[in-house]
Design an enzyme around this catalytic site. Structure first.
Site, PDB file in Angstrom:
ATOM      1  N   LYS A  10       0.821  -1.213   0.000  1.00  0.00           N
ATOM      2  CA  LYS A  10       0.000   0.000   0.000  1.00  0.00           C
ATOM      3  C   LYS A  10       0.861   1.272   0.000  1.00  0.00           C
ATOM      4  O   LYS A  10       2.071   1.218   0.247  1.00  0.00           O
ATOM      5  CB  LYS A  10      -0.927  -0.032   1.223  1.00  0.00           C
ATOM      6  CG  LYS A  10      -1.938  -1.197   1.203  1.00  0.00           C
ATOM      7  CD  LYS A  10      -2.977  -1.040   2.306  1.00  0.00           C
ATOM      8  CE  LYS A  10      -3.983  -2.175   2.307  1.00  0.00           C
ATOM      9  NZ  LYS A  10      -5.079  -1.936   3.286  1.00  0.00           N
ATOM     10  N   TYR A  50     -12.427  -2.646  -3.798  1.00  0.00           N
ATOM     11  CA  TYR A  50     -12.970  -2.803  -2.439  1.00  0.00           C
ATOM     12  C   TYR A  50     -14.501  -2.731  -2.416  1.00  0.00           C
ATOM     13  O   TYR A  50     -15.076  -2.371  -1.387  1.00  0.00           O
ATOM     14  CB  TYR A  50     -12.385  -1.737  -1.522  1.00  0.00           C
ATOM     15  CG  TYR A  50     -10.960  -2.009  -1.070  1.00  0.00           C
ATOM     16  CD1 TYR A  50     -10.656  -3.135  -0.312  1.00  0.00           C
ATOM     17  CD2 TYR A  50      -9.924  -1.120  -1.368  1.00  0.00           C
ATOM     18  CE1 TYR A  50      -9.362  -3.376   0.135  1.00  0.00           C
ATOM     19  CE2 TYR A  50      -8.622  -1.359  -0.925  1.00  0.00           C
ATOM     20  CZ  TYR A  50      -8.355  -2.486  -0.179  1.00  0.00           C
ATOM     21  OH  TYR A  50      -7.072  -2.729   0.265  1.00  0.00           O
ATOM     22  N   PHE A  58     -15.830   3.050   6.829  1.00  0.00           N
ATOM     23  CA  PHE A  58     -14.453   3.420   6.494  1.00  0.00           C
ATOM     24  C   PHE A  58     -14.185   3.446   4.986  1.00  0.00           C
ATOM     25  O   PHE A  58     -13.062   3.716   4.561  1.00  0.00           O
ATOM     26  CB  PHE A  58     -13.462   2.477   7.198  1.00  0.00           C
ATOM     27  CG  PHE A  58     -13.663   1.011   6.893  1.00  0.00           C
ATOM     28  CD1 PHE A  58     -13.152   0.440   5.738  1.00  0.00           C
ATOM     29  CD2 PHE A  58     -14.355   0.197   7.780  1.00  0.00           C
ATOM     30  CE1 PHE A  58     -13.331  -0.907   5.452  1.00  0.00           C
ATOM     31  CE2 PHE A  58     -14.536  -1.166   7.502  1.00  0.00           C
ATOM     32  CZ  PHE A  58     -14.017  -1.708   6.336  1.00  0.00           C
ATOM     33  N   ARG A  86      -1.368 -14.312   4.604  1.00  0.00           N
ATOM     34  CA  ARG A  86      -2.082 -13.671   5.717  1.00  0.00           C
ATOM     35  C   ARG A  86      -1.306 -13.822   7.026  1.00  0.00           C
ATOM     36  O   ARG A  86      -1.299 -12.906   7.852  1.00  0.00           O
ATOM     37  CB  ARG A  86      -3.502 -14.214   5.820  1.00  0.00           C
ATOM     38  CG  ARG A  86      -4.325 -13.761   4.598  1.00  0.00           C
ATOM     39  CD  ARG A  86      -5.769 -14.179   4.663  1.00  0.00           C
ATOM     40  NE  ARG A  86      -6.524 -13.454   5.679  1.00  0.00           N
ATOM     41  CZ  ARG A  86      -6.989 -12.216   5.532  1.00  0.00           C
ATOM     42  NH1 ARG A  86      -6.768 -11.542   4.421  1.00  0.00           N
ATOM     43  NH2 ARG A  86      -7.687 -11.645   6.491  1.00  0.00           N
ATOM     44  N   THR A  92      -5.245  -7.217  10.635  1.00  0.00           N
ATOM     45  CA  THR A  92      -5.577  -5.989   9.885  1.00  0.00           C
ATOM     46  C   THR A  92      -5.177  -4.737  10.652  1.00  0.00           C
ATOM     47  O   THR A  92      -4.631  -3.794  10.075  1.00  0.00           O
ATOM     48  CB  THR A  92      -7.100  -5.945   9.606  1.00  0.00           C
ATOM     49  OG1 THR A  92      -7.465  -7.146   8.912  1.00  0.00           O
ATOM     50  CG2 THR A  92      -7.475  -4.748   8.758  1.00  0.00           C
ATOM     51  N   ARG A 103       2.686  -6.144   9.195  1.00  0.00           N
ATOM     52  CA  ARG A 103       1.937  -4.994   9.720  1.00  0.00           C
ATOM     53  C   ARG A 103       2.503  -4.528  11.059  1.00  0.00           C
ATOM     54  O   ARG A 103       2.535  -3.330  11.342  1.00  0.00           O
ATOM     55  CB  ARG A 103       0.458  -5.322   9.809  1.00  0.00           C
ATOM     56  CG  ARG A 103      -0.200  -5.268   8.405  1.00  0.00           C
ATOM     57  CD  ARG A 103      -1.548  -5.883   8.422  1.00  0.00           C
ATOM     58  NE  ARG A 103      -2.298  -5.681   7.190  1.00  0.00           N
ATOM     59  CZ  ARG A 103      -3.287  -6.476   6.800  1.00  0.00           C
ATOM     60  NH1 ARG A 103      -3.628  -7.519   7.528  1.00  0.00           N
ATOM     61  NH2 ARG A 103      -3.925  -6.226   5.671  1.00  0.00           N
ATOM     62  N   ASN A 113      -2.120   0.340   6.631  1.00  0.00           N
ATOM     63  CA  ASN A 113      -1.649  -0.923   7.224  1.00  0.00           C
ATOM     64  C   ASN A 113      -0.724  -1.726   6.305  1.00  0.00           C
ATOM     65  O   ASN A 113      -0.640  -2.947   6.404  1.00  0.00           O
ATOM     66  CB  ASN A 113      -2.826  -1.754   7.762  1.00  0.00           C
ATOM     67  CG  ASN A 113      -3.741  -2.259   6.667  1.00  0.00           C
ATOM     68  OD1 ASN A 113      -3.636  -1.842   5.518  1.00  0.00           O
ATOM     69  ND2 ASN A 113      -4.632  -3.167   7.026  1.00  0.00           N
ATOM     70  N   HIS A 116      -2.167  -5.462   1.653  1.00  0.00           N
ATOM     71  CA  HIS A 116      -3.443  -6.172   1.521  1.00  0.00           C
ATOM     72  C   HIS A 116      -3.141  -7.569   1.004  1.00  0.00           C
ATOM     73  O   HIS A 116      -2.231  -7.744   0.198  1.00  0.00           O
ATOM     74  CB  HIS A 116      -4.367  -5.464   0.515  1.00  0.00           C
ATOM     75  CG  HIS A 116      -5.543  -6.310   0.119  1.00  0.00           C
ATOM     76  ND1 HIS A 116      -6.688  -6.366   0.878  1.00  0.00           N
ATOM     77  CD2 HIS A 116      -5.712  -7.185  -0.912  1.00  0.00           C
ATOM     78  CE1 HIS A 116      -7.524  -7.230   0.310  1.00  0.00           C
ATOM     79  NE2 HIS A 116      -6.956  -7.735  -0.777  1.00  0.00           N
TER      80      HIS A 116
HETATM   81  P1  CMP Z   1      -7.468  -4.580   3.660  1.00  0.00           P
HETATM   82  O1  CMP Z   1      -7.014  -5.969   3.965  1.00  0.00           O
HETATM   83  O2  CMP Z   1      -6.807  -3.904   2.517  1.00  0.00           O
HETATM   84  O3  CMP Z   1      -9.048  -4.603   3.401  1.00  0.00           O
HETATM   85  C1  CMP Z   1      -9.869  -3.479   3.665  1.00  0.00           C
HETATM   86  C2  CMP Z   1      -9.146  -2.394   4.401  1.00  0.00           C
HETATM   87  O4  CMP Z   1      -9.978  -1.446   5.060  1.00  0.00           O
HETATM   88  C3  CMP Z   1      -8.315  -2.996   5.514  1.00  0.00           C
HETATM   89  O5  CMP Z   1      -7.219  -3.693   4.968  1.00  0.00           O
HETATM   90  C4  CMP Z   1      -7.987  -1.752   6.334  1.00  0.00           C
HETATM   91  O6  CMP Z   1      -6.829  -1.084   5.885  1.00  0.00           O
HETATM   92  C5  CMP Z   1      -9.189  -0.836   6.078  1.00  0.00           C
HETATM   93  N1  CMP Z   1     -10.014  -0.637   7.285  1.00  0.00           N
HETATM   94  C6  CMP Z   1     -10.225   0.515   7.912  1.00  0.00           C
HETATM   95  N2  CMP Z   1     -11.030   0.366   8.961  1.00  0.00           N
HETATM   96  C7  CMP Z   1     -11.344  -0.948   9.023  1.00  0.00           C
HETATM   97  C8  CMP Z   1     -12.140  -1.752   9.901  1.00  0.00           C
HETATM   98  N3  CMP Z   1     -12.789  -1.218  10.944  1.00  0.00           N
HETATM   99  N4  CMP Z   1     -12.224  -3.078   9.656  1.00  0.00           N
HETATM  100  C9  CMP Z   1     -11.594  -3.634   8.599  1.00  0.00           C
HETATM  101  N5  CMP Z   1     -10.826  -2.929   7.734  1.00  0.00           N
HETATM  102  C10 CMP Z   1     -10.691  -1.601   7.944  1.00  0.00           C
END
Ligand code: CMP
Length: 140
Positions: A10, A50, A58, A86, A92, A103, A113, A116
């Site tokens: 990212k 997404y 969010f 993962r 996350t 992370r 973060n 992905h």
């Molecule tokens: P990612 O795995 O890229 O998938 C969706 C992204 O939304 C996640 O990583 C986070 O960076 C972002 N995000 C922000 N807030 C939340 C949340 N409350 N729960 C899950 N993902 C979140």
């Protein structure tokens, strides 16, 4: 079994100059980079990627962040690649990510973060196809 998964480095991790260190972790864990490109996503590209999160509070911030700078999208291939990726990424929310995960080591917030990774075989198939044509994937 051999699987493919989509990984995105990212904008925060690209800005930190951590592309190489992150890809090293994949390679050291036995995952092969079989496709890769750097992209600066448009709002449409990030929002489409997404789409499953469209109704989440969010979503707007997520799209804003993912379009804030270039990303590196890759297809990783290897035994149990989806779960392995993962495990390497960690939770996350970086504050909950186990020590030694990507992370924990490179990310600051749940929005920024660092990486992905696809969360299931179905999402891996969709996500790989979202960014790569078959002739851009070099299985090895
Ligand atoms: P990612 O795995 O890229 O998938 C969706 C992204 O939304 C996640 O990583 C986070 O960076 C972002 N995000 C922000 N807030 C939340 C949340 N409350 N729960 C899950 N993902 C979140």
């Amino acid at each position: 079994a051999t699987e493919r998964t989509l990984s995105i480095i990212k904008p925060d991790a690209v800005a930190k100059n951590a592309i190489g260190e992150i890809i090293s972790r994949f390679e050291k864990a036995g995952l092969k980079v079989v496709a890769a490109k750097m992209l600066h996503l448009s709002e449409e590209q990030a929002g489409g990627f997404y789409a499953e999160h469209k109704e989440r509070p969010f979503f707007k911030d997520l799209v804003g962040f993912m379009t804030s700078g270039p990303v590196v999208v890759q297809v990783l291939e290897g035994d149990d690649a989806i779960a392995k990726n993962r495990d390497l990424m960690g939770a996350t929310n970086p504050k909950e990510a186990a020590p030694g995960t990507i992370r924990a080591d490179f990310a600051e917030t749940i929005d920024a973060n660092a990486v992905h990774g696809s969360d299931s075989p179905a999402s891996a198939e969709r996500e790989v196809a979202y960014f790569f044509n078959a002739d851009e994937i070099h299985s090895r």
